[in-house]
Each structure stands twice: as C-alpha cells, then as structure tokens.
Design an enzyme around this catalytic site. Structure first.
Site, PDB file in Angstrom:
ATOM      1  N   MET A 164     -34.947  42.718  12.356  1.00  0.00           N
ATOM      2  CA  MET A 164     -35.267  44.128  12.644  1.00  0.00           C
ATOM      3  C   MET A 164     -36.571  44.256  13.425  1.00  0.00           C
ATOM      4  O   MET A 164     -37.347  45.183  13.203  1.00  0.00           O
ATOM      5  CB  MET A 164     -35.387  44.929  11.325  1.00  0.00           C
ATOM      6  CG  MET A 164     -34.122  44.902  10.507  1.00  0.00           C
ATOM      7  SD  MET A 164     -34.366  45.523   8.832  1.00  0.00           S
ATOM      8  CE  MET A 164     -34.998  44.091   7.976  1.00  0.00           C
TER       9      MET A 164
ATOM     10  N   GLU B  97       6.278  -9.661  -4.006  1.00  0.00           N
ATOM     11  CA  GLU B  97       4.815  -9.765  -4.098  1.00  0.00           C
ATOM     12  C   GLU B  97       4.240  -8.403  -4.460  1.00  0.00           C
ATOM     13  O   GLU B  97       4.625  -7.393  -3.869  1.00  0.00           O
ATOM     14  CB  GLU B  97       4.230 -10.184  -2.745  1.00  0.00           C
ATOM     15  CG  GLU B  97       4.287 -11.684  -2.533  1.00  0.00           C
ATOM     16  CD  GLU B  97       3.925 -12.040  -1.108  1.00  0.00           C
ATOM     17  OE1 GLU B  97       2.879 -11.547  -0.639  1.00  0.00           O
ATOM     18  OE2 GLU B  97       4.717 -12.782  -0.484  1.00  0.00           O
TER      19      GLU B  97
ATOM     20  N   GLU C 119       0.801  -1.224   0.000  1.00  0.00           N
ATOM     21  CA  GLU C 119       0.000   0.000   0.000  1.00  0.00           C
ATOM     22  C   GLU C 119       0.840   1.284   0.000  1.00  0.00           C
ATOM     23  O   GLU C 119       0.516   2.261  -0.664  1.00  0.00           O
ATOM     24  CB  GLU C 119      -0.892  -0.027   1.244  1.00  0.00           C
ATOM     25  CG  GLU C 119      -2.198   0.688   1.017  1.00  0.00           C
ATOM     26  CD  GLU C 119      -3.049   0.637   2.273  1.00  0.00           C
ATOM     27  OE1 GLU C 119      -3.231  -0.475   2.809  1.00  0.00           O
ATOM     28  OE2 GLU C 119      -3.497   1.714   2.707  1.00  0.00           O
ATOM     29  N   ILE C 120       1.965   1.225   0.746  1.00  0.00           N
ATOM     30  CA  ILE C 120       2.807   2.432   0.823  1.00  0.00           C
ATOM     31  C   ILE C 120       3.406   2.729  -0.545  1.00  0.00           C
ATOM     32  O   ILE C 120       3.445   3.868  -1.002  1.00  0.00           O
ATOM     33  CB  ILE C 120       3.928   2.247   1.872  1.00  0.00           C
ATOM     34  CG1 ILE C 120       3.297   1.865   3.219  1.00  0.00           C
ATOM     35  CG2 ILE C 120       4.755   3.502   2.016  1.00  0.00           C
ATOM     36  CD1 ILE C 120       4.286   1.421   4.260  1.00  0.00           C
TER      37      ILE C 120
ATOM     38  N   LYS D  94     -25.731  53.240   9.259  1.00  0.00           N
ATOM     39  CA  LYS D  94     -26.494  54.150  10.126  1.00  0.00           C
ATOM     40  C   LYS D  94     -26.009  53.931  11.550  1.00  0.00           C
ATOM     41  O   LYS D  94     -25.850  52.809  11.994  1.00  0.00           O
ATOM     42  CB  LYS D  94     -27.977  53.796  10.076  1.00  0.00           C
ATOM     43  CG  LYS D  94     -28.561  53.899   8.705  1.00  0.00           C
ATOM     44  CD  LYS D  94     -30.065  53.694   8.762  1.00  0.00           C
ATOM     45  CE  LYS D  94     -30.641  53.635   7.358  1.00  0.00           C
ATOM     46  NZ  LYS D  94     -30.927  52.289   6.907  1.00  0.00           N
TER      47      LYS D  94
ATOM     48  N   GLY E 132     -23.478  43.073   6.566  1.00  0.00           N
ATOM     49  CA  GLY E 132     -23.740  42.066   7.592  1.00  0.00           C
ATOM     50  C   GLY E 132     -24.553  40.919   7.022  1.00  0.00           C
ATOM     51  O   GLY E 132     -25.387  41.118   6.139  1.00  0.00           O
ATOM     52  N   GLY E 133     -24.294  39.709   7.497  1.00  0.00           N
ATOM     53  CA  GLY E 133     -25.085  38.549   7.070  1.00  0.00           C
ATOM     54  C   GLY E 133     -24.894  38.236   5.606  1.00  0.00           C
ATOM     55  O   GLY E 133     -23.773  38.189   5.111  1.00  0.00           O
ATOM     56  N   ASP E 134     -25.992  38.071   4.909  1.00  0.00           N
ATOM     57  CA  ASP E 134     -25.966  37.800   3.478  1.00  0.00           C
ATOM     58  C   ASP E 134     -26.456  39.051   2.741  1.00  0.00           C
ATOM     59  O   ASP E 134     -27.436  39.664   3.154  1.00  0.00           O
ATOM     60  CB  ASP E 134     -26.907  36.621   3.178  1.00  0.00           C
ATOM     61  CG  ASP E 134     -26.878  36.258   1.706  1.00  0.00           C
ATOM     62  OD1 ASP E 134     -26.189  35.286   1.365  1.00  0.00           O
ATOM     63  OD2 ASP E 134     -27.524  36.956   0.892  1.00  0.00           O
TER      64      ASP E 134
ATOM     65  N   THR F  83     -26.424  34.200   6.902  1.00  0.00           N
ATOM     66  CA  THR F  83     -27.401  35.197   7.326  1.00  0.00           C
ATOM     67  C   THR F  83     -27.657  35.072   8.837  1.00  0.00           C
ATOM     68  O   THR F  83     -27.409  34.020   9.435  1.00  0.00           O
ATOM     69  CB  THR F  83     -28.701  35.042   6.512  1.00  0.00           C
ATOM     70  OG1 THR F  83     -29.565  36.118   6.842  1.00  0.00           O
ATOM     71  CG2 THR F  83     -29.393  33.714   6.784  1.00  0.00           C
TER      72      THR F  83
ATOM     73  N   GLY G 273     -25.865  38.031  18.128  1.00  0.00           N
ATOM     74  CA  GLY G 273     -25.625  36.601  17.886  1.00  0.00           C
ATOM     75  C   GLY G 273     -24.267  36.314  17.265  1.00  0.00           C
ATOM     76  O   GLY G 273     -23.761  37.099  16.471  1.00  0.00           O
TER      77      GLY G 273
ATOM     78  N   ASP H  25     -21.043  48.539   6.658  1.00  0.00           N
ATOM     79  CA  ASP H  25     -22.116  49.151   7.436  1.00  0.00           C
ATOM     80  C   ASP H  25     -22.048  48.713   8.893  1.00  0.00           C
ATOM     81  O   ASP H  25     -21.166  47.949   9.290  1.00  0.00           O
ATOM     82  CB  ASP H  25     -23.486  48.930   6.787  1.00  0.00           C
ATOM     83  CG  ASP H  25     -23.795  47.480   6.579  1.00  0.00           C
ATOM     84  OD1 ASP H  25     -23.356  46.672   7.408  1.00  0.00           O
ATOM     85  OD2 ASP H  25     -24.472  47.145   5.591  1.00  0.00           O
TER      86      ASP H  25
HETATM   87  N1  SAH Z   1     -28.321  40.989   5.567  1.00  0.00           N
HETATM   88  C1  SAH Z   1     -28.445  40.704   6.978  1.00  0.00           C
HETATM   89  C2  SAH Z   1     -29.687  41.292   7.588  1.00  0.00           C
HETATM   90  C3  SAH Z   1     -29.761  42.767   7.576  1.00  0.00           C
HETATM   91  S1  SAH Z   1     -31.181  43.394   8.376  1.00  0.00           S
HETATM   92  C4  SAH Z   1     -28.389  39.174   7.180  1.00  0.00           C
HETATM   93  O1  SAH Z   1     -28.467  38.433   6.228  1.00  0.00           O
HETATM   94  O2  SAH Z   1     -28.257  38.768   8.334  1.00  0.00           O
HETATM   95  C5  SAH Z   1     -30.573  43.726   9.971  1.00  0.00           C
HETATM   96  C6  SAH Z   1     -31.124  42.770  10.977  1.00  0.00           C
HETATM   97  O3  SAH Z   1     -30.442  41.542  10.951  1.00  0.00           O
HETATM   98  C7  SAH Z   1     -30.984  43.211  12.417  1.00  0.00           C
HETATM   99  O4  SAH Z   1     -31.979  44.152  12.783  1.00  0.00           O
HETATM  100  C8  SAH Z   1     -31.167  41.918  13.143  1.00  0.00           C
HETATM  101  O5  SAH Z   1     -32.503  41.544  13.194  1.00  0.00           O
HETATM  102  C9  SAH Z   1     -30.454  40.947  12.229  1.00  0.00           C
HETATM  103  N2  SAH Z   1     -29.078  40.675  12.655  1.00  0.00           N
HETATM  104  C10 SAH Z   1     -27.974  40.851  11.929  1.00  0.00           C
HETATM  105  N3  SAH Z   1     -26.885  40.440  12.625  1.00  0.00           N
HETATM  106  C11 SAH Z   1     -27.322  39.980  13.803  1.00  0.00           C
HETATM  107  C12 SAH Z   1     -26.690  39.424  14.952  1.00  0.00           C
HETATM  108  N4  SAH Z   1     -25.379  39.254  15.009  1.00  0.00           N
HETATM  109  N5  SAH Z   1     -27.466  39.057  15.992  1.00  0.00           N
HETATM  110  C13 SAH Z   1     -28.803  39.220  15.962  1.00  0.00           C
HETATM  111  N6  SAH Z   1     -29.443  39.735  14.898  1.00  0.00           N
HETATM  112  C14 SAH Z   1     -28.729  40.121  13.834  1.00  0.00           C
END
Ligand code: SAH
Length: 454
Positions: free
Chosen positions: A379, A44, A22-23, A266, A297-299, A327, A408, A244
């Site tokens: 939100m 072998e 195998e090696i 904001k 933030g998120g997606d 997200t 979170g 943002d």
């Molecule tokens: N595009 C982002 C959402 C933007 S709207 C996504 O896909 O996550 C903004 C909202 O996202 C916030 O008001 C809150 O409800 C939520 N949010 C984003 N990050 C968060 C976190 N770390 N913990 C809790 N809620 C979060």
C-alpha cells in the site's frame, strides 16, 4: 463399456503371482495392502520379495509355473519377462474362468489394475482397460489434487455411523437425502477435521437448526493457479462468497457457479463497506446457516484485517477456518525474479505498510535502513516520495535499488526498476496501476549481480 469396474475383496484369499522380479514386486506390494494371501511362483525370487512374503500366510514356490499352481486362487497375476509363460498362464486361467492379469499385455488380461486414489476407506479407481496408462496417471493426479486428503476420514466416519443412521432413518430414500444434506453441511468439514462429536450434531439432528461456518480464505495475489488446493475445495463448497477488490476476476471464476458472490471491497466511485459492516454480514449469514467464504487478496493475516474478523466470529461462537494464501510479497517477488533474501545480498526481509495516514507515512524509519535487508512496502504508492526520502535521510544509500511491481502475477504485471533517488520521478512519468508493491534492497538487482559474478 468394455470392462466392468468392481472392487475385489481379496483379504485372506489366495492370489497367485507368477514372476520373481521387480514388476512382480510392485503387484505384490499392492496385493499385500489389500490383505491377499500370496502364492508366488518363479525359478528365481528376489530378496526383497522374499522379505515381503516372509509370513505363514504366503508361500513361495521356487520353480517353473505349472497348471496346478492356480488351484484355489481367486486371482492370478503373470509378471514374468517370458512371453510364452505369460501366454500359458493367461490361457489356462481363461479355461478355468479364473480372473487373470498379465502385466503390460492387455490382450492377455481378463482383469486390469486401475490407477488408485487411496483415501482409505474410500477408494477411487481409474482405468482405461490397459489402453493408456499415461492418460490414466494424468487423470489420477488431477483427482488426487481435487479430493481432499481427509476425505477418507469422512468416509470412515460415515461407515462407523451407518448402522446408527439406519436405525434413526429406516426409510432408504429419506436416509439418502439426509446424507446428501449432511455432505453439503459444515458437518462434513468437521468430520474431515476429526471433530466427530460436533459432526454428529449435524448428522443426527435436523439440518435447519444449524449455524453455518465461515472460511477466511487467502486468494493469493492474482494468478488463479496460485490458489491453494484447500482454497479451491472450499470455493466449490461455499454458498456465499464475500470478496474484496484485490480478488482478481480470474480467481473468482474458480468459485462454484451457483454461489452468491458479493463485493465488499473499496472501489473508487462506490461507497466502501466498513469493516464493522463486513463483520456483521459474516455473522448474520453464518447464523442463517450458510457456508460463507470470505475471500481476501493474498494472505488473510498479512495486512488483511483477518484478525478483526475472527475475533467477532469467536465472540459469536461461529465455527471458522483460516486458509493461508500466497501474500503479494512472495507472489510478486517470485514472478518478477527477485529473491526476497539472498546469502550475500540480504539476510532478512521486512513487510511494512506504506499506507499514508492523514497524508503522511509515519514509521520508525531507522528500523528500515540496514544495508543488508530487503524491505517490502504494501500500500505504498501514495506515500512513495516520503518513503524514498525518509529511507535516504535515515541512512540507506540513495543508490539502493527499488522495484515497483504493478498487478503482480497477473497477465498485466509490470515491473519498474530504479533507485531510492530516481523512483519517485520515474513513477511520475509512468502510468502505473494499482495494486502495487514496492521492494527496496540489493536483491532487486539480483539478476545483474548474478551476471557480474559469472
Ligand atoms: N493480504 C494481502 C495484502 C493486502 S494490503 C496480501 O497478503 O497480499 C493491499 C496491498 O497489497 C496493495 O496495496 C499492494 O501493495 C499489495 N498487493 C496485493 N496484491 C498485489 C498484486 N497483485 N500486485 C502488487 N501488489 C499487490
């Protein structure tokens, strides 16, 4: 430096492998990939090895090793479990100055096999001279993650154009500088995406006259380790980063040090940048030739207004890419131990905006009252009382569990649990910090359900 790293051309050349198990097979696999002609010697020989070497380019000698077997070989690999044979092979090769590798015995080697990151035709090799294969493997994994999988495409693209570029720029220093600029330009990204004609515009004409590119990138919910590899790669590449307020400082910390970073979100007490202004800024910076990374933030496509930004970019013919992010709903749920769906408790999940307009949350409430469904409000903190009241009014049980997750996935994450009935009162008594996400449904008490079943 104890070893000189070289990339060894073995295509069509004879390589001797001593050993039939195998090696030996692992080494044969690699040598075949590199195009070597193999002479295998062993009393072998496994069936797999026989299948692998079933071609006129290779020979199998089913016998004990003899010194004449190294004749004509450019490299010898000893992969037997018999130390005496391994030692004999090694000393013979050293007498005849033939490079030799003995598997798992660095002291008997004159060459060692490095760990490989293969982005054909680009190859990165990492070695410790046999000192610590585990350390090498760990490092290899890190590099694997860092080097985009399409880097090979870029290397192949440049290889194909090498002669043409040589003709266009005969002076070696000018050519080197030009290639460096190209690698830093959006052209490199285009070549990685296989858009060769578009990439040629960058490689073969003056760099200054180009528009840049926009990357619309999801930053995830806060924990920087939740960034995608693609997001990290582009964050290392961007000239300007527009972010943002949902983008955590820890995430921003992973961006290129010398990138210009501009806050366009904001924040209370500051005048917020309007969406129209952000769109204008993206267009202007890209037209100036910058690689602009819009970090959200998120997606970017989940309550992120990503759609509005790309419409402008399409209108202005500015190249862009969208990189998804984790997200808030999936990130927060995972870190709070709440499965968004569950075979028995919840068969569907809805992501809903709870953002109050003119002080009111207006939704078709009857759509969110199915008992076996999870509803996630983004939100929603400002409209929490309305949300809870309306859901109950339209038929969801007042005892339905609710979780509020604040900040979170960050080290300051807080999870508050109650029901549609109790949550508004609980929040009024607790100092809860934004951003917050509201999850409504039986899955919130999943842990309790699971415990009850056991
Ligand atoms: N595009 C982002 C959402 C933007 S709207 C996504 O896909 O996550 C903004 C909202 O996202 C916030 O008001 C809150 O409800 C939520 N949010 C984003 N990050 C968060 C976190 N770390 N913990 C809790 N809620 C979060």
């Amino acid at each position: 430096m104890d070893y000189l790293p070289l990339h060894f051309e073995v295509t069509g050349r004879q390589v001797l492998v001593v050993g039939g198990g195998e090696i030996a097979q692992r080494k044969v696999d690699l040598l075949l990939k590199a195009g070597a002609h193999i002479r295998l010697v062993a009393p072998e020989v496994s069936d797999t090895l026989r299948d692998l070497l079933d071609s006129s380019s290779h020979t199998i000698i089913q016998n004990r090793f003899e010194s004449s077997h190294i004749d004509g070989c450019v490299l010898v690999v000893a992969a037997t479990s018999d130390m005496a044979v391994n030692e004999a092979v090694s000393s013979l090769c050293q007498q005849h100055a033939v490079p030799v590798n003995v598997v798992d015995a660095p002291a008997l080697c004159t060459v060692t096999f490095p760990a490989i990151i293969d982005r054909h035709p680009l190859i990165i090799s990492v070695g410790s001279g046999g000192g610590s294969p585990v350390l090498v493997r760990t490092l290899r994994e890190k590099i694997e993650a860092l080097v985009p999988s399409h880097f090979g495409r870029l290397a192949g693209y440049l290889k194909d154009r090498r002669d043409r570029l040589k003709k266009a720029l005969p002076d070696i220093d000018t050519r080197r500088r030009h290639t460096e600029e190209f690698l830093d330009s959006p052209g490199a990204e285009l070549a990685m995406q296989g858009k060769q004609t578009e990439a040629d515009d960058y490689l073969f004409s003056e760099a200054e006259s180009h528009v840049g590119e926009v990357y619309l990138v999801g930053a995830g919910p806060g924990d920087p380790d939740l960034l995608t590899l693609k997001a990290l790669q582009l964050m290392q590449k961007a000239d300007v980063i527009l972010y943002d307020n949902l983008v955590s400082p820890a995430v921003l910390d992973r961006a290129r040090r010398d990138a210009r970073k501009e806050f366009v979100g904001k924040r209370s007490g500051y005048k917020s940048t309007s969406q129209e202004d952000i769109n204008d800024l993206l267009v202007r910076l890209a037209k100036e030739g910058h690689r602009v990374l819009r970090l959200k933030g998120g997606d970017p496509f989940v309550f992120g207004r990503g759609g509005e930004e790309i419409i402008r970019l399409v209108e202005e013919e500015i190249p862009f890419q969208v990189i998804p992010g984790i997200t808030a709903a999936t990130g927060c749920a995972a870190y709070a131990g709440i499965p968004l769906t569950h075979r028995e408790l919840s068969q569907s999940v809805k992501f809903v905006t709870g953002h109050p307009k003119n002080g009111k949350v207006e939704l078709s409430w009857h759509e969110y009252t199915h008992a076996n469904e999870t509803v996630v409000f983004y939100m929603g903190l400002g409209g929490l009382s309305t949300i809870c009241q309306q859901m109950v009014k339209h038929g969801r049980a007042a005892s339905t569990p609710v979780a509020i997750i604040s900040k979170g996935t960050t080290p300051e994450q807080q999870v508050l649990k109650g029901t549609l009935e109790t949550m508004p009162g609980l929040v009024a008594r607790t100092q809860i910090q934004s951003p917050t996400l509201i999850i409504v449904g039986e899955v919130v008490n999943f842990a309790e359900h699971a415990a009850a079943e056991n």
